[in-house]
Design a protein around this motif. Structure first.
Motif, PDB file in Angstrom:
ATOM      1  N   THR A   1       0.977  -1.283   0.033  1.00 54.62           N
ATOM      2  CA  THR A   1      -0.029   0.018  -0.061  1.00 54.62           C
ATOM      3  C   THR A   1       0.751   1.274   0.055  1.00 54.62           C
ATOM      4  O   THR A   1       2.134   1.130   0.108  1.00 54.62           O
ATOM      5  CB  THR A   1      -0.926   0.066   1.313  1.00 54.62           C
ATOM      6  OG1 THR A   1      -0.033   0.195   2.538  1.00 54.62           O
ATOM      7  CG2 THR A   1      -1.597  -1.306   1.440  1.00 54.62           C
ATOM      8  N   LYS A   2       0.147   2.283   0.224  1.00 51.38           N
ATOM      9  CA  LYS A   2       1.064   3.577   0.221  1.00 51.38           C
ATOM     10  C   LYS A   2       1.764   3.898   1.457  1.00 51.38           C
ATOM     11  O   LYS A   2       2.510   4.640   1.738  1.00 51.38           O
ATOM     12  CB  LYS A   2       0.128   4.787  -0.105  1.00 51.38           C
ATOM     13  CG  LYS A   2      -0.031   4.780  -1.565  1.00 51.38           C
ATOM     14  CD  LYS A   2      -0.646   6.262  -2.118  1.00 51.38           C
ATOM     15  CE  LYS A   2      -2.244   6.437  -1.488  1.00 51.38           C
ATOM     16  NZ  LYS A   2      -2.770   7.667  -2.087  1.00 51.38           N
TER      17      LYS A   2
ATOM     18  N   GLU B   1      -3.447   4.437   4.543  1.00 48.53           N
ATOM     19  CA  GLU B   1      -3.949   3.622   3.256  1.00 48.53           C
ATOM     20  C   GLU B   1      -4.283   2.251   3.685  1.00 48.53           C
ATOM     21  O   GLU B   1      -5.433   1.728   3.344  1.00 48.53           O
ATOM     22  CB  GLU B   1      -3.215   3.541   2.060  1.00 48.53           C
ATOM     23  CG  GLU B   1      -4.191   2.949   0.914  1.00 48.53           C
ATOM     24  CD  GLU B   1      -3.273   2.944  -0.563  1.00 48.53           C
ATOM     25  OE1 GLU B   1      -2.139   2.451  -0.631  1.00 48.53           O
ATOM     26  OE2 GLU B   1      -3.860   3.166  -1.408  1.00 48.53           O
TER      27      GLU B   1
ATOM     28  N   ASN C   1      -7.547   2.408   6.006  1.00 49.55           N
ATOM     29  CA  ASN C   1      -8.457   2.936   5.141  1.00 49.55           C
ATOM     30  C   ASN C   1      -9.143   1.801   4.268  1.00 49.55           C
ATOM     31  O   ASN C   1     -10.357   1.650   4.337  1.00 49.55           O
ATOM     32  CB  ASN C   1      -8.449   3.956   4.325  1.00 49.55           C
ATOM     33  CG  ASN C   1      -8.428   5.360   5.101  1.00 49.55           C
ATOM     34  OD1 ASN C   1      -9.392   5.804   5.184  1.00 49.55           O
ATOM     35  ND2 ASN C   1      -7.700   5.911   5.530  1.00 49.55           N
TER      36      ASN C   1
END
Lengths: 368, 145
Positions: free
Chosen positions: A53-54, A58, A61
């Motif tokens: 992921t970032k 993120e 989320n």
């Protein structure tokens, strides 16, 4: 890490999961090898539990939107704590409000420890998730996540761990800890910015659905419908941050070369030494005194705003963060507008803390 | 900025202005209350303006913030009193633009000149401009009503 990223960007640069030419297939192979490396680092053999992921935000989320939003109903609740980073607070606040559910916030005691009795009382049959940090990014409190996981799992409630602060210096093992979701960022473990991990326990793999659709994450697309790949590939739409992942792999190699116990002991020693040192100065007020604290010490200086303190420390080559640390609910509960935060890594020494104290004393004298 | 320059600046300008800020008190009877908030650092001031016939009759402020933001807001309160709404907006726009370093501002006011020079103090521009942005934004909205 920097050499690995530079080598990739300079000589090995190619997109993954696309080309059949050597550069591309080599890049794909390395990218997927790093997924396996991350899984091993986290104590599991199954690399398909690991999504890139970032970063922590993120990752959390995704759990909120791709997993829990499909399950949560009006009247349900999500439990988090007052000491969470906004990244592990706002997603649950927004989700529960959207679904007419309840956000339950576990308070802390006057020392900065999580109120475990309150947590126990808040968990009920309507609880859909417990989301908690391993180490508080403001207080440095080390939370008893094994106990929390055991408490939640007794009622079959999944647990998300925000490991952003702990990943570089605490041993985490999916096999031993049995968390359901684990989120962390690369930049907290010497990897580049903008890359992170969401790890999902095997039993939930089929429940984390796509949230961002496009190329690279599909099985088949027709005019009428699209079928998606399984986790983790169903989350990785579009072009990946390949350089970031290459850097993450090198960072894990580096951390893996260190003795985890030595690292953990070093960070604890610096933390304890910092608290003891700052407590010798009457004008310095260390925030909290939790029974377990690691890597982070927040404090204020009487009559001098944290931003002014940070500016003066900067002149002495001491880098601290000052402000609300993305924990506004916590600071509000403590009646504080802002704090200064000293944080430590493997490269810090006790001399750094002595210099911090000397600079603070000089500032206090200057200000008076 | 060197440490010596920083100390001179704080000692001579910022600390005195922040320790004895102008009209630093709650002013409950003000007819216009504006919040200036910087979510990164937590600085939060309430600006209390008494406006009548389009003129700022009095300006007070209260809240929590660093020495620079308090000094800046103190200077703002002193500068806007007696000015018409559109004059405050023009001053705010010019001052904020000057902080970018792109648009020069010809200051004849010593206090504003010092604030403007602080733009070279890395990382603290938001501390200088938070209250200025809040009042300018609010009064522009008033103009558009």
């Amino acid at each position: 890490m920097i050499e690995a990223v530079t080598r990739f960007d300079s000589f090995e640069n190619a997109n993954i999961h696309r080309g059949l030419y050597d550069l591309s297939s080599t890049a794909t192979k390395r990218y997927e090898q790093i997924r396996t490396k991350v899984a091993h680092f986290l104590g599991t053999e199954n690399s398909n539990t690991v999504a890139f992921t970032k970063g922590t935000t993120e990752s959390i989320n995704i759990v909120a939107q791709s997993y829990l939003s499909k399950k949560i109903m009006p009247g349900d609740n999500v439990i988090t704590t007052i000491m969470e980073h906004h990244a592990n607070f706002i997603p649950w606040q927004v989700l529960t409000q959207t679904h007419h559910a309840e956000l339950r916030i576990v308070p802390i005691d006057p020392h900065g420890n999580l109120d475990m009795n309150k947590l126990r009382a808040l968990i009920d049959s309507k609880t859909k998730l417990v989301a908690i940090n391993h180490i508080s990014n403001t207080l440095g409190t080390v939370n008893p996540i094994e106990d929390i996981i055991a408490m939640a799992h007794k009622k079959n409630i999944p647990v998300l761990i925000d490991a952003a602060q702990s990943i570089s210096h605490c041993a985490l093992s999916l096999d031993q800890m049995e968390y359901d979701f684990l989120a962390f960022s690369g930049h907290k473990m010497f990897a580049p910015f903008g890359v992170g991990i969401l790890q999902v326990a095997e039993k939930h793999l089929g429940e984390v659905l796509p949230y961002n659709v496009g190329g690279g994450m599909i099985r088949e697309v027709t005019n009428e419908r699209t079928t998606f790949r399984d986790f983790p590939f169903n989350l990785e739409a579009g072009t990946a941050n390949i350089s970031g992942v290459i850097g993450l792999g090198a960072a894990i190699d580096y951390i893996g070369s260190l003795d985890k116990t030595d690292v953990s002991n070093h960070i604890r020693d610096l933390t304890d030494y910092c608290v003891a040192t700052l407590n010798t100065v009457p004008e310095i007020n260390v925030v909290g005194s939790p029974s377990g604290r690691s890597g982070i010490v927040s404090f204020t200086v009487t009559d001098i705003h944290p931003h002014d303190v940070a500016s003066f420390l900067n002149q002495d080559q001491i880098a601290v963060r000052a402000g609300t640390h993305c924990t506004q609910p916590l600071l509000a509960s403590l009646g504080l507008g802002a704090t200064i935060r000293a944080s430590f890594s493997i490269y810090n020494t006790r001399d750094d803390i002595d210099q911090l104290k000397a600079s603070l004393i000089a500032l206090i004298k200057f200000w008076s | 900025m060197t440490k010596e320059e920083l100390e001179i600046l704080y000692k001579s300008k910022i600390i005195p202005a922040s320790k004895e800020p102008y009209h630093f008190e709650k002013h409950a009877q003000a007819n216009t209350v504006i919040e200036a908030y910087n979510p990164i650092c937590g600085d939060k001031y309430q600006l209390y303006l008494d406006m009548s016939e389009g003129v700022v009759q009095s300006a007070y402020f209260h809240g929590f913030g660093c020495a620079i933001s308090k000094a800046s807001t103190s200077i703002l309160a002193r500068k806007v009193e007696g000015k018409r709404l559109e004059e405050v907006v023009a001053l705010g726009d010019t001052f904020i633009a000057s902080l970018t370093g792109i648009t020069p501002m010809d200051f004849d006011d010593e206090c504003l000149k010092i604030l403007n020079e602080l733009k070279n103090f890395d990382g603290r521009v938001d501390c200088i401009k938070s209250s200025w942005e809040a009042i300018t934004h609010h009064l522009k909205e008033e103009q558009w009503k």
